[in-house]
Design an enzyme around this catalytic site. Structure first.
Site, PDB file in Angstrom:
ATOM      1  N   HIS A 111      -9.825   5.905  20.156  1.00  0.00           N
ATOM      2  CA  HIS A 111      -9.043   7.130  19.902  1.00  0.00           C
ATOM      3  C   HIS A 111      -9.803   8.023  18.920  1.00  0.00           C
ATOM      4  CE1 HIS A 111      -6.445   9.368  17.138  1.00  0.00           C
ATOM      5  NE2 HIS A 111      -5.576   9.517  18.134  1.00  0.00           N
ATOM      6  N   ASN A 112     -10.325   7.408  17.854  1.00  0.00           N
ATOM      7  CA  ASN A 112     -11.031   8.203  16.848  1.00  0.00           C
ATOM      8  C   ASN A 112     -12.347   8.748  17.382  1.00  0.00           C
ATOM      9  OD1 ASN A 112      -8.898   7.535  15.229  1.00  0.00           O
ATOM     10  ND2 ASN A 112     -10.128   6.945  13.486  1.00  0.00           N
ATOM     11  N   GLU A 124     -11.374  11.626  19.226  1.00  0.00           N
ATOM     12  CA  GLU A 124     -10.998  12.637  18.205  1.00  0.00           C
ATOM     13  C   GLU A 124     -12.252  13.386  17.730  1.00  0.00           C
ATOM     14  OE1 GLU A 124      -8.310  11.082  15.051  1.00  0.00           O
ATOM     15  OE2 GLU A 124      -9.789  11.813  13.609  1.00  0.00           O
ATOM     16  N   TYR A 125     -13.304  12.632  17.429  1.00  0.00           N
ATOM     17  CA  TYR A 125     -14.561  13.252  16.979  1.00  0.00           C
ATOM     18  C   TYR A 125     -15.069  14.239  18.044  1.00  0.00           C
ATOM     19  CZ  TYR A 125     -15.810  10.160  12.980  1.00  0.00           C
ATOM     20  OH  TYR A 125     -15.874   9.503  11.783  1.00  0.00           O
ATOM     21  N   GLY A 164       0.849  -1.205   0.000  1.00  0.00           N
ATOM     22  CA  GLY A 164       0.000   0.000   0.000  1.00  0.00           C
ATOM     23  C   GLY A 164       0.872   1.238   0.000  1.00  0.00           C
ATOM     24  N   MET A 177      -0.558   6.912   3.618  1.00  0.00           N
ATOM     25  CA  MET A 177      -0.032   6.384   4.877  1.00  0.00           C
ATOM     26  C   MET A 177       1.107   5.384   4.646  1.00  0.00           C
ATOM     27  SD  MET A 177      -1.559   7.978   7.251  1.00  0.00           S
ATOM     28  CE  MET A 177      -1.271   7.080   8.762  1.00  0.00           C
ATOM     29  N   ARG A 192      -0.958  -2.206  -5.445  1.00  0.00           N
ATOM     30  CA  ARG A 192      -1.753  -2.806  -6.514  1.00  0.00           C
ATOM     31  C   ARG A 192      -1.585  -2.022  -7.811  1.00  0.00           C
ATOM     32  NH1 ARG A 192      -8.159  -2.658  -6.085  1.00  0.00           N
ATOM     33  NH2 ARG A 192      -7.530  -0.515  -5.703  1.00  0.00           N
ATOM     34  N   ARG A 198     -22.149  15.611  13.395  1.00  0.00           N
ATOM     35  CA  ARG A 198     -21.696  15.487  11.996  1.00  0.00           C
ATOM     36  C   ARG A 198     -22.880  15.111  11.100  1.00  0.00           C
ATOM     37  NH1 ARG A 198     -15.560  13.083  11.316  1.00  0.00           N
ATOM     38  NH2 ARG A 198     -14.652  14.110  13.120  1.00  0.00           N
ATOM     39  N   SER A 254      -2.040   6.332  14.245  1.00  0.00           N
ATOM     40  CA  SER A 254      -2.634   7.673  14.187  1.00  0.00           C
ATOM     41  C   SER A 254      -1.564   8.722  13.986  1.00  0.00           C
ATOM     42  CB  SER A 254      -3.424   7.994  15.453  1.00  0.00           C
ATOM     43  OG  SER A 254      -3.981   9.285  15.312  1.00  0.00           O
ATOM     44  N   ASN A 305      -7.323   1.324   9.426  1.00  0.00           N
ATOM     45  CA  ASN A 305      -8.377   1.511  10.427  1.00  0.00           C
ATOM     46  C   ASN A 305      -9.390   0.370  10.308  1.00  0.00           C
ATOM     47  OD1 ASN A 305      -7.581   3.796  11.807  1.00  0.00           O
ATOM     48  ND2 ASN A 305      -8.539   5.206  10.347  1.00  0.00           N
ATOM     49  N   LYS A 328      -7.624   2.035  18.852  1.00  0.00           N
ATOM     50  CA  LYS A 328      -7.581   3.078  17.800  1.00  0.00           C
ATOM     51  C   LYS A 328      -8.981   3.594  17.500  1.00  0.00           C
ATOM     52  CE  LYS A 328      -6.499   5.901  14.686  1.00  0.00           C
ATOM     53  NZ  LYS A 328      -6.445   5.824  13.260  1.00  0.00           N
TER      54      LYS A 328
END
Ligand SMILES: NC(=O)C1=CN([C@@H]2O[C@H](COP(=O)(O)OP(=O)(O)OC[C@H]3O[C@@H](n4cnc5c(N)ncnc54)[C@H](OP(=O)(O)O)[C@@H]3O)[C@@H](O)[C@H]2O)C=CC1
Ligand SMILES: O=C(CO)[C@H](O)[C@H](O)COP(=O)(O)O
Length: 716
Positions: free
Chosen positions: A435-436, A439-440, A261, A265, A285, A536, A378, A352, A432
Site C-alpha cells: 500500500h505504501n 502511495e509513493y 503507545g 496514531m 512509556r 525521492r 493506514s 508499520n 500495508k
C-alpha cells in the site's frame, strides 16, 4: 489488581501490601528509564514514614537496582522533620538505611533537607537545592488525618503561595517540619500515593468524596485531596484493606481493549475504540503522553502506570494493540509484556512493521500460546480517529476475537467496513507495505503532473488548485488528489503560496524502500514504485543538484507537442493504473511465496476508504477481480485495458512533451514502459541472452523451442 476509572481518584488496588509495593517498584523503574532517556535525569521526591520503607528496600534488591541507572537518579525529599540527618526520626536516615546505602547512587545525587536549620531557613535553603526544574515523580503517602508530606489539615503551609518549599508545624512530635508545597506537587510530572492498611480506609474514602467535589459545609479540605486537585492527577496505589470503604470498594470493570503507545496514531485509535463503546486501558512509556490522553478523554480512557498494571486491567483473553515505533521498540515491549500475559491473549502490532519481523514474532509467540496479529493501519491521524483502513494478518481465530473492535473502528464505505482478514502471519504488514509503495508512486505521479502543468502549461497555484479540484470529481477522484487541491490553495501568511515555500527534498521512513527490496527478491517488476523511490532519493540530493545544474545542459530543441490539461489528467490516470497493477502483482507473488490465501477483490475493497491511497479507481479494481479472481495482471482486465488504450495517446504526448522539455517524469514514463513491455510479444532481451552466453557461457533457449533445453553457442 483492579484499576478504577473513578472520576475522583485514579486507583490501582492490589490484594495486599506486598503486591502494591511490587507494582510501585516497577513503576519507579519504568519511570526512571523513561525520564533518563527523555531528559538524561530522573528527579524523584521520596516520602518518609514506615509505609514506603519496604518499597525502598525492594528497589535496593539487585533484581530491581540493576535496572536503574542510579548515576542519573536524583533523590529529593517530600518533607523532613527538623532533626539531625542521622536521627532515627529523620526521613533522610530512613532513605539512607533502606536505599541509599544499598545502591550505587553518587552522594551528590542525594538531596536531603537540612533538618538542623530552623524550619523557615531550611525551607529557603531547599528552594535553591530543588531549583525550578519539575520533579519527574513525587512518591507520597497519606496519614490517618489526611495529611501528606508535611501538609497538615488546616496548616498555614497549605497556603504557601509561590513558595516551592515551606516550613510546617505537625500536630505530632517532632513538630517542626520542612515540606514541599502544593505548588511543587502541582508542577511535578507525576504524583503517586502509596496507602496501605485498613486504618487508612475511612480517610481514603473521605479523600475520594472531596476529590469528587463533595466537601461538607465547614469541612476542611484534606491535604491529600488538595494535592489531587493541584496538578497532575495522582495515581493511588492501595491495598484491598485500604480500599474497603471506597464507594466502589476499589473494584472496577476490567477494560475490553488495551492500547500501548499514545503518540499520534495510538491516541487517536484509542479514542476511536472508546467511541465505539469499548472500555479501553492505555499505557505509554513516557507518562506525560498517557496522562494527557486520559485527561482529554475525561476519564473514558483508563491510564495505567506500569506494564503489570496495564495487563492486569484487561479482560481475558486480553486484546492489546501496540501502536509504537516499528523495529526494536516492538521487540522490547513484547519482551516486557510476554511474562505478564496468559495463554490465548492477543497482541496486535498496528505499526508499520517489517513483515518478516511480524512472521518471526508471530511464530515465537505462538510457541508460548500468545496470538500475535500484525495489522497494517493506514489513514494517518485523521483516519486513526475517524476510521482507518485496516489490514490484519495472523491467526484466523485471533482475528475473530478482535474483529468486533476492528470492524467498529474501521472506515466505512458503500462497500463495507475497510477491514478484512488478509492472510496468515505477516500478510497484513506485507499488504500495508505494498500500500505504501503504491502511495509513493501515486504521490510521484501527482508531483510530475504538477511539474508539467506548471512548466509546460504555465499554471500557478490558484489554477492548479482549481484543476485538481475538478479532477477530484472525475475518474481521478481520490484522497491524494483532494489534498493536493487543498495544498495548492493554501496561502503563505507572509505572502504567496505555501507550497512554493516547501523545500524540494522528499523524506521517507522506509516502507516504500522495503517494497522495492521485496520486489527485487521475489523477481516482481515494479518500475513505477521504484521510480518514485528513486525520485525521492534524487530530490534529497539538493546540494548536488544545485552544483550539477551549472554543468549539465538541458535540451536545445524543445518540441511543443501541444499537450492539454486533459492530456495530463489522462496520463496521470494511466500511470496510476501501472502502480496498482505492479503492487497487486507483488502481493500475489508474496502470497505465493509465503502461502497466504489473498483475495484481491477484498484488498481493493478495504482500500476504498480510510487509507491514503483511497480512490474511485479502486472500484474499477474490485470489478476487475470480481470478473476474474485469477486475473494475471490488472492491466489486462477488459475494462482497464480499454481505459489504458483510450488514454495512451495523451499519455505518450505528456511523457514525450516532458522529455522533450527536459522535465523528469520517471513515474509516468516507467508506467508507460511497463505497459509497452507487457504488450510486447517480443522484447530485445534475446540480445541480452546472447551477450550472456557469449561472455559467460550462460546458455539460452531457442525461439522455436521456448520450453526446450538451454544451449550454448560459440559467438566470438
Ligand atoms: N503517523 C502516521 O501517519 C502513521 C504511522 N503508522 C505507524 O504507527 C506507529 C505509531 O506511529 P506514530 O503514532 O506516528 O508514532 P511514532 O512512530 O512516532 O512512535 C512513537 C511512539 O512509540 C513509542 N516508543 C518508541 N520507542 C519505544 C520503546 N522502546 N518502548 C515503548 N514505546 C516506545 C513512543 O513512546 P514515548 O512517547 O515514550 O517515546 C510513542 O508512543 C508507527 O509504527 C508508524 O510507522 C502507521 C500509519 C500512519
Ligand atoms: O503509513 C503511512 C500511511 O499509510 C505513512 O503515512 C507513511 O509511513 C509515510 O511514509 P514516508 O514517511 O516513508 O513517506
Amino acid at each position: 489488581m483492579t484499576t478504577t476509572t473513578s472520576r475522583a481518584l485514579a486507583l490501582s488496588v492490589f490484594p495486599d501490601a506486598a503486591a502494591t509495593i511490587e507494582a510501585l517498584a516497577q513503576l519507579f523503574i519504568e519511570r526512571a528509564a523513561a525520564a533518563i532517556e527523555a531528559r538524561g535525569v530522573f528527579r524523584v521526591a521520596l516520602s518518609g514514614g514506615g509505609t514506603p520503607r519496604p518499597l525502598y528496600e525492594r528497589l535496593a534488591e539487585p533484581e530491581c537496582a540493576e535496572r536503574v541507572d542510579w548515576s542519573k537518579v536524583h533523590l529529593f525529599f517530600c518533607d523532613e522533620r527538623c532533626v539531625p540527618a542521622d536521627d532515627a526520626a529523620s526521613n533522610m536516615e530512613l532513605v539512607r538505611d533502606s536505599l541509599v546505602s544499598r545502591v550505587s547512587i553518587p552522594e551528590g545525587n542525594v538531596h536531603p533537607m537540612d533538618g538542623t536549620l530552623a524550619p523557615a531557613e531550611g525551607a529557603a535553603a531547599y528552594e535553591k537545592v530543588l531549583g525550578d526544574e519539575p520533579l519527574d515523580l513525587a512518591l507520597l503517602g497519606m496519614g490517618g488525618d489526611g495529611h501528606t508530606a508535611s501538609l497538615f489539615p488546616g496548616g498555614a503551609e497549605l497556603d504557601a503561595g509561590e513558595a516551592r518549599v515551606a516550613a510546617a508545624v505537625s500536630p505530632n512530635a517532632p513538630t517542626d517540619r520542612i515540606t514541599l508545597t502544593l505548588r511543587t506537587f502541582g508542577e511535578a510530572r507525576e504524583l503517586v500515593f502509596l496507602v496501605l492498611g485498613a486504618d487508612k480506609a475511612k480517610r481514603l474514602a473521605g479523600v475520594e468524596s472531596q476529590a469528587r467535589g463533595e466537601t461538607m459545609r465547614g469541612e476542611t479540605l484534606l491535604p491529600a485531596a488538595s494535592v489531587s486537585l493541584a496538578g497532575p492527577r495522582p495515581r493511588w496505589f492501595i491495598d484491598a484493606p485500604a480500599a474497603a470503604a471506597l464507594d466502589s470498594g476499589g473494584a472496577a470493570a476490567l477494560a475490553d481493549f488495551g492500547v500501548i503507545g499514545m503518540a499520534v496514531m495510538g491516541r487517536n485509535l484509542a479514542f476511536n475504540v472508546v467511541d465505539h463503546g469499548f472500555d479501553v486501558a492505555v499505557w505509554n512509556r513516557e507518562a506525560d503522553l498517557m496522562r494527557s490522553a486520559v485527561a482529554e478523554s475525561e476519564g473514558r480512557l483508563t491510564g495505567t502506570a506500569t506494564y503489570a498494571e496495564f495487563v492486569a486491567t484487561l479482560e481475558r483473553p486480553r486484546r492489546i494493540l501496540m501502536m509504537i515505533q516499528a523495529g526494536k521498540p516492538v521487540d522490547m515491549v513484547l519482551e516486557a509484556l510476554q511474562p505478564l500475559l496468559d495463554e490465548g491473549d492477543i497482541v496486535i502490532d498496528g505499526g508499520n512493521s517489517w513483515f518478516e519481523d511480524t512472521r518471526r514474532r508471530e511464530a515465537s509467540l505462538r510457541e508460548v500460546g500468545i496470538r500475535f496479529v500484525g495489522v497494517g493501519v493506514s489513514g494517518g491521524e485523521e483516519g486513526a480517529r475517524n476510521g482507518p483502513a485496516l489490514m490484519p494478518g495472523g491467526d484466523v481465530d485471533a482475528y475473530e476475537r478482535i474483529r468486533p473492535v476492528l470492524e467498529a473502528i474501521a472506515a466505512k464505505t458503500e462497500h463495507g467496513d475497510c477491514v478484512t482478514h488478509v492472510g496468515a502471519d505477516g500478510a497484513g504488514h506485507f499488504v500495508k507495505m505494498v500500500h505504501n509503495g503504491i502511495e509513493y508512486a501515486d504521490m510521484q505521479f501527482i508531483a510530475e503532473a504538477y511539474d508539467v502543468l506548471q512548466r509546460r502549461l504555465g499554471m500557478g497555484p490558484e489554477e492548479l488548485a482549481a484543476t485538481f479540484k475538478r479532477w477530484n470529481k472525475g475518474p481521478l477522484s481520490s484522497f491524494l488528489v483532494q489534498i493536493t487541491a487543498q495544498i495548492f490553495a493554501k496561502a503563505d501568511p507572509d505572502g504567496g503560496w505555501l507550497v512554493d515555500r516547501v523545500l524540494d527534498k522528499a523524506g521517507q521512513k522506509g516502507t516504500g524502500r522495503w517494497t522495492a527490496q521485496v520486489a527485487l527478491d521475489l523477481g516482481v517488476s515494479i518500475p513505477s514504485i521504484a521510480a518514485a523511490i528513486d525520485a525521492r532519493v534524487l530530490s534529497s540530493m539538493k546540494s548536488d543538484r544545485l552544483r550539477f545544474a551549472k554543468v549539465l545542459k538541458g535540451p536545445k530543441v524543445n518540441a511543443d507537442l501541444g499537450i492539454t490539461v486533459d492530456d495530463v489528467e489522462a496520463a496521470l490516470y494511466a500511470a496510476k493504473i501501472g502502480a496498482y497493477a505492479q503492487g497487486m502483482a507483488l502481493i500475489h507473488a508474496g502470497a505465493e511465496e509465503y502461502g497466504w490465501s489473498i483475495d484481491s477483490e477484498e484488498i481493493a475493497r478495504i482500500w476504498t476508504g480510510g487509507c491514503i491511497i483511497r480512490a474511485r479507481f479502486l472500484e474499477t479494481m474490485m470489478e476487475a477481480w470480481r470478473r476474474n479472481p485469477n486475473l494475471a495482471n490488472l492491466m489486462v482486465d477488459e475494462k482497464v485495458s480499454t481505459e489504458l488504450d483510450e488514454r495512451q495517446a495523451a499519455w505518450r504526448r505528456v511523457v514525450g512533451s516532458a522529455v522533450s522539455a527536459g522535465i523528469p517524469v520517471p513515474g509516468m514514463a516507467a508506467s508507460l514502459a511497463y505497459y509497452d513491455a507487457l504488450r510486447s510479444a517480443r522484447l530485445p532481451q534475446n540480445l541480452v541472452q546472447a551477450q550472456r552466453d557469449a561472455f559467460g557461457a550462460h546458455t539460452y533457449q531457442k525461439v522455436n523451442d521456448p520450453e526446450g533445453p538451454f544451449v550454448h553457442s560459440e559467438w566470438l
